[in-house]
Write a protein that holds these residues in place. Sequence first.
Motif, PDB file in Angstrom:
ATOM      1  N   ILE A 144       0.757  -1.083   0.095  1.00  0.00           N
ATOM      2  CA  ILE A 144      -0.151   0.118   0.149  1.00  0.00           C
ATOM      3  C   ILE A 144       0.837   1.226  -0.100  1.00  0.00           C
ATOM      4  CG2 ILE A 144      -1.677   1.212   1.304  1.00  0.00           C
ATOM      5  CD1 ILE A 144      -2.745  -1.375   2.456  1.00  0.00           C
ATOM      6  N   GLY A 145       0.641   2.044  -0.742  1.00  0.00           N
ATOM      7  CA  GLY A 145       1.514   3.236  -1.137  1.00  0.00           C
ATOM      8  C   GLY A 145       0.415   4.574  -1.189  1.00  0.00           C
ATOM      9  N   LYS A 146       0.858   5.612  -1.440  1.00  0.00           N
ATOM     10  CA  LYS A 146       0.074   6.716  -1.327  1.00  0.00           C
ATOM     11  C   LYS A 146       0.121   7.245  -3.009  1.00  0.00           C
ATOM     12  CE  LYS A 146       2.546   8.910   1.683  1.00  0.00           C
ATOM     13  NZ  LYS A 146       2.955   9.878   2.612  1.00  0.00           N
ATOM     14  N   ALA A 147      -0.893   7.824  -3.320  1.00  0.00           N
ATOM     15  CA  ALA A 147      -1.180   8.538  -4.562  1.00  0.00           C
ATOM     16  C   ALA A 147      -1.680  10.077  -4.363  1.00  0.00           C
ATOM     17  CB  ALA A 147      -2.166   7.834  -5.565  1.00  0.00           C
ATOM     18  N   VAL A 148      -0.761  10.843  -4.597  1.00  0.00           N
ATOM     19  CA  VAL A 148      -1.138  12.395  -4.339  1.00  0.00           C
ATOM     20  C   VAL A 148      -1.553  12.981  -5.601  1.00  0.00           C
ATOM     21  CG1 VAL A 148      -0.354  14.513  -3.457  1.00  0.00           C
ATOM     22  CG2 VAL A 148       0.562  12.139  -2.547  1.00  0.00           C
ATOM     23  N   GLU A 149      -2.613  13.557  -6.082  1.00  0.00           N
ATOM     24  CA  GLU A 149      -3.163  14.381  -7.160  1.00  0.00           C
ATOM     25  C   GLU A 149      -2.860  15.725  -6.641  1.00  0.00           C
ATOM     26  OE1 GLU A 149      -4.489  12.493  -9.673  1.00  0.00           O
ATOM     27  OE2 GLU A 149      -4.808  10.652  -8.891  1.00  0.00           O
ATOM     28  N   VAL A 150      -2.185  16.291  -7.706  1.00  0.00           N
ATOM     29  CA  VAL A 150      -1.778  17.740  -7.440  1.00  0.00           C
ATOM     30  C   VAL A 150      -2.277  18.406  -8.695  1.00  0.00           C
ATOM     31  CG1 VAL A 150       0.218  19.335  -7.039  1.00  0.00           C
ATOM     32  CG2 VAL A 150       0.129  17.289  -6.098  1.00  0.00           C
ATOM     33  N   GLU A 151      -2.772  19.667  -8.517  1.00  0.00           N
ATOM     34  CA  GLU A 151      -2.808  20.848  -9.584  1.00  0.00           C
ATOM     35  C   GLU A 151      -2.178  22.042  -9.189  1.00  0.00           C
ATOM     36  OE1 GLU A 151      -7.277  19.280 -11.159  1.00  0.00           O
ATOM     37  OE2 GLU A 151      -6.737  21.319 -11.024  1.00  0.00           O
ATOM     38  N   LEU A 152      -1.481  22.429 -10.033  1.00  0.00           N
ATOM     39  CA  LEU A 152      -0.547  23.653  -9.628  1.00  0.00           C
ATOM     40  C   LEU A 152      -0.059  24.700 -10.782  1.00  0.00           C
ATOM     41  CD1 LEU A 152       3.142  22.740  -8.788  1.00  0.00           C
ATOM     42  CD2 LEU A 152       1.908  21.539 -10.573  1.00  0.00           C
ATOM     43  N   GLU A 153      -0.080  25.587 -10.529  1.00  0.00           N
ATOM     44  CA  GLU A 153       0.108  26.738 -11.555  1.00  0.00           C
ATOM     45  C   GLU A 153       1.676  26.906 -11.729  1.00  0.00           C
ATOM     46  OE1 GLU A 153      -3.764  29.741 -11.043  1.00  0.00           O
ATOM     47  OE2 GLU A 153      -1.507  30.325 -10.443  1.00  0.00           O
ATOM     48  N   ALA A 154       2.157  26.895 -13.023  1.00  0.00           N
ATOM     49  CA  ALA A 154       3.418  27.144 -13.348  1.00  0.00           C
ATOM     50  C   ALA A 154       3.774  27.706 -14.680  1.00  0.00           C
ATOM     51  CB  ALA A 154       4.311  25.674 -13.269  1.00  0.00           C
ATOM     52  N   ASP A 155       4.992  28.172 -14.874  1.00  0.00           N
ATOM     53  CA  ASP A 155       5.277  29.006 -16.231  1.00  0.00           C
ATOM     54  C   ASP A 155       5.246  28.054 -17.350  1.00  0.00           C
ATOM     55  OD1 ASP A 155       7.463  28.361 -15.036  1.00  0.00           O
ATOM     56  OD2 ASP A 155       8.305  30.425 -14.939  1.00  0.00           O
ATOM     57  N   SER A 156       5.705  26.725 -16.978  1.00  0.00           N
ATOM     58  CA  SER A 156       5.830  25.929 -17.958  1.00  0.00           C
ATOM     59  C   SER A 156       5.875  24.570 -17.388  1.00  0.00           C
ATOM     60  CB  SER A 156       7.220  26.286 -18.692  1.00  0.00           C
ATOM     61  OG  SER A 156       8.208  25.823 -17.612  1.00  0.00           O
ATOM     62  N   LEU A 157       6.052  23.477 -18.449  1.00  0.00           N
ATOM     63  CA  LEU A 157       5.984  22.032 -17.897  1.00  0.00           C
ATOM     64  C   LEU A 157       7.016  21.918 -17.221  1.00  0.00           C
ATOM     65  CD1 LEU A 157       4.120  19.607 -18.456  1.00  0.00           C
ATOM     66  CD2 LEU A 157       5.575  18.899 -20.247  1.00  0.00           C
ATOM     67  N   ASP A 158       8.206  22.499 -17.474  1.00  0.00           N
ATOM     68  CA  ASP A 158       9.597  22.212 -16.783  1.00  0.00           C
ATOM     69  C   ASP A 158       9.369  22.609 -15.377  1.00  0.00           C
ATOM     70  OD1 ASP A 158      10.482  20.549 -18.726  1.00  0.00           O
ATOM     71  OD2 ASP A 158      12.023  22.031 -19.533  1.00  0.00           O
ATOM     72  N   GLN A 162       2.055  11.391 -15.236  1.00  0.00           N
ATOM     73  CA  GLN A 162       1.039  11.915 -15.814  1.00  0.00           C
ATOM     74  C   GLN A 162       1.040  13.228 -15.683  1.00  0.00           C
ATOM     75  OE1 GLN A 162      -2.646  10.074 -13.986  1.00  0.00           O
ATOM     76  NE2 GLN A 162      -2.489   8.262 -15.589  1.00  0.00           N
ATOM     77  N   LEU A 163       2.281  14.089 -15.684  1.00  0.00           N
ATOM     78  CA  LEU A 163       2.306  15.588 -15.564  1.00  0.00           C
ATOM     79  C   LEU A 163       1.773  16.067 -16.921  1.00  0.00           C
ATOM     80  CD1 LEU A 163       3.156  18.193 -14.338  1.00  0.00           C
ATOM     81  CD2 LEU A 163       5.493  17.646 -15.015  1.00  0.00           C
ATOM     82  N   GLU A 164       0.765  16.799 -16.984  1.00  0.00           N
ATOM     83  CA  GLU A 164       0.219  17.326 -18.126  1.00  0.00           C
ATOM     84  C   GLU A 164      -0.427  18.813 -18.002  1.00  0.00           C
ATOM     85  OE1 GLU A 164      -2.245  14.192 -19.334  1.00  0.00           O
ATOM     86  OE2 GLU A 164      -3.723  14.747 -17.908  1.00  0.00           O
ATOM     87  N   PRO A 165      -0.593  19.438 -19.008  1.00  0.00           N
ATOM     88  CA  PRO A 165      -1.224  20.879 -18.801  1.00  0.00           C
ATOM     89  C   PRO A 165      -2.784  20.645 -18.458  1.00  0.00           C
ATOM     90  CG  PRO A 165      -0.136  20.619 -20.938  1.00  0.00           C
ATOM     91  CD  PRO A 165      -0.041  19.375 -20.322  1.00  0.00           C
ATOM     92  N   ALA A 166      -3.732  20.954 -17.618  1.00  0.00           N
ATOM     93  CA  ALA A 166      -4.837  20.878 -16.967  1.00  0.00           C
ATOM     94  C   ALA A 166      -5.723  22.047 -17.684  1.00  0.00           C
ATOM     95  CB  ALA A 166      -5.013  20.933 -15.451  1.00  0.00           C
ATOM     96  N   THR A 167      -5.353  22.840 -18.288  1.00  0.00           N
ATOM     97  CA  THR A 167      -6.131  24.176 -18.841  1.00  0.00           C
ATOM     98  C   THR A 167      -7.275  23.611 -19.865  1.00  0.00           C
ATOM     99  OG1 THR A 167      -4.324  24.447 -20.009  1.00  0.00           O
ATOM    100  CG2 THR A 167      -4.890  25.972 -18.230  1.00  0.00           C
ATOM    101  N   ALA A 168      -6.920  22.663 -20.613  1.00  0.00           N
ATOM    102  CA  ALA A 168      -7.760  22.534 -21.626  1.00  0.00           C
ATOM    103  C   ALA A 168      -9.267  22.240 -21.113  1.00  0.00           C
ATOM    104  CB  ALA A 168      -7.223  21.334 -22.603  1.00  0.00           C
ATOM    105  N   GLU A 169      -9.018  21.188 -20.109  1.00  0.00           N
ATOM    106  CA  GLU A 169     -10.377  20.577 -19.293  1.00  0.00           C
ATOM    107  C   GLU A 169     -11.027  21.525 -18.329  1.00  0.00           C
ATOM    108  OE1 GLU A 169      -9.842  16.715 -17.979  1.00  0.00           O
ATOM    109  OE2 GLU A 169      -7.886  16.676 -18.956  1.00  0.00           O
ATOM    110  N   ALA A 170     -10.240  22.661 -17.969  1.00  0.00           N
ATOM    111  CA  ALA A 170     -10.341  23.531 -16.876  1.00  0.00           C
ATOM    112  C   ALA A 170     -12.034  24.234 -17.375  1.00  0.00           C
ATOM    113  CB  ALA A 170      -9.483  24.192 -16.391  1.00  0.00           C
TER     114      ALA A 170
END
Lengths: 89, 89
Positions: free
Chosen positions: A41-55, A81-89
């Motif tokens: 059993i491990g942890k899965a942390v779902e994060v949404e954050l603002e940044a100026d770029s993917l890097d 699964q690091l990806e832009p989220a704006t398209a769905e927002a």
Amino acid sequence: MPLYRARVLVSLRPSVLDPAGEATRAAAGRLGVSAIQRLRIGKAVEVELEADSLDGARAQLELLSDRLLANPVIENWALEQLEPATAEA
Amino acid sequence: MPLYRARVLVSLRPSVLDPAGEATRAAAGRLGVSAIQRLRIGKAVEVELEADSLDGARAQLELLSDRLLANPVIENWALEQLEPATAEA
């Protein structure tokens, strides 16, 4: 700033015992699911954050995972699964 | 019997508060990562089990997730990456 979404998976290092996982495996046997070879059993942390770029988002998530989400003495972490989220927002 | 590997992700339902996630988000701000919009902590259960087929493995994992891994009152679960594990064993 664009929004990014990612998942950080935190798992116990293979050499570390997982009593909660062992208890779950034993309980699964009583439920009739007895052919489990391994259960951790491990942890899965779902994060949404603002940044100026993917890097930039990746750098912040790596800092967060190293310093806050995982205990490096007993845990490993992986960024998924690091990806832009704006398209769905 | 062949071995299958899967991951069950257990996450709090959206309507359920996540105090641990909120505390982590607050701590991230003190670390300099302040642009987090959302942070939720769930469980990632890695399972390896023997079954006669992929469908058999899926049925056992669904039983396990419904009855043991997730608390359906406050949690959702999702089965991910179910695949044969024998090739690497």
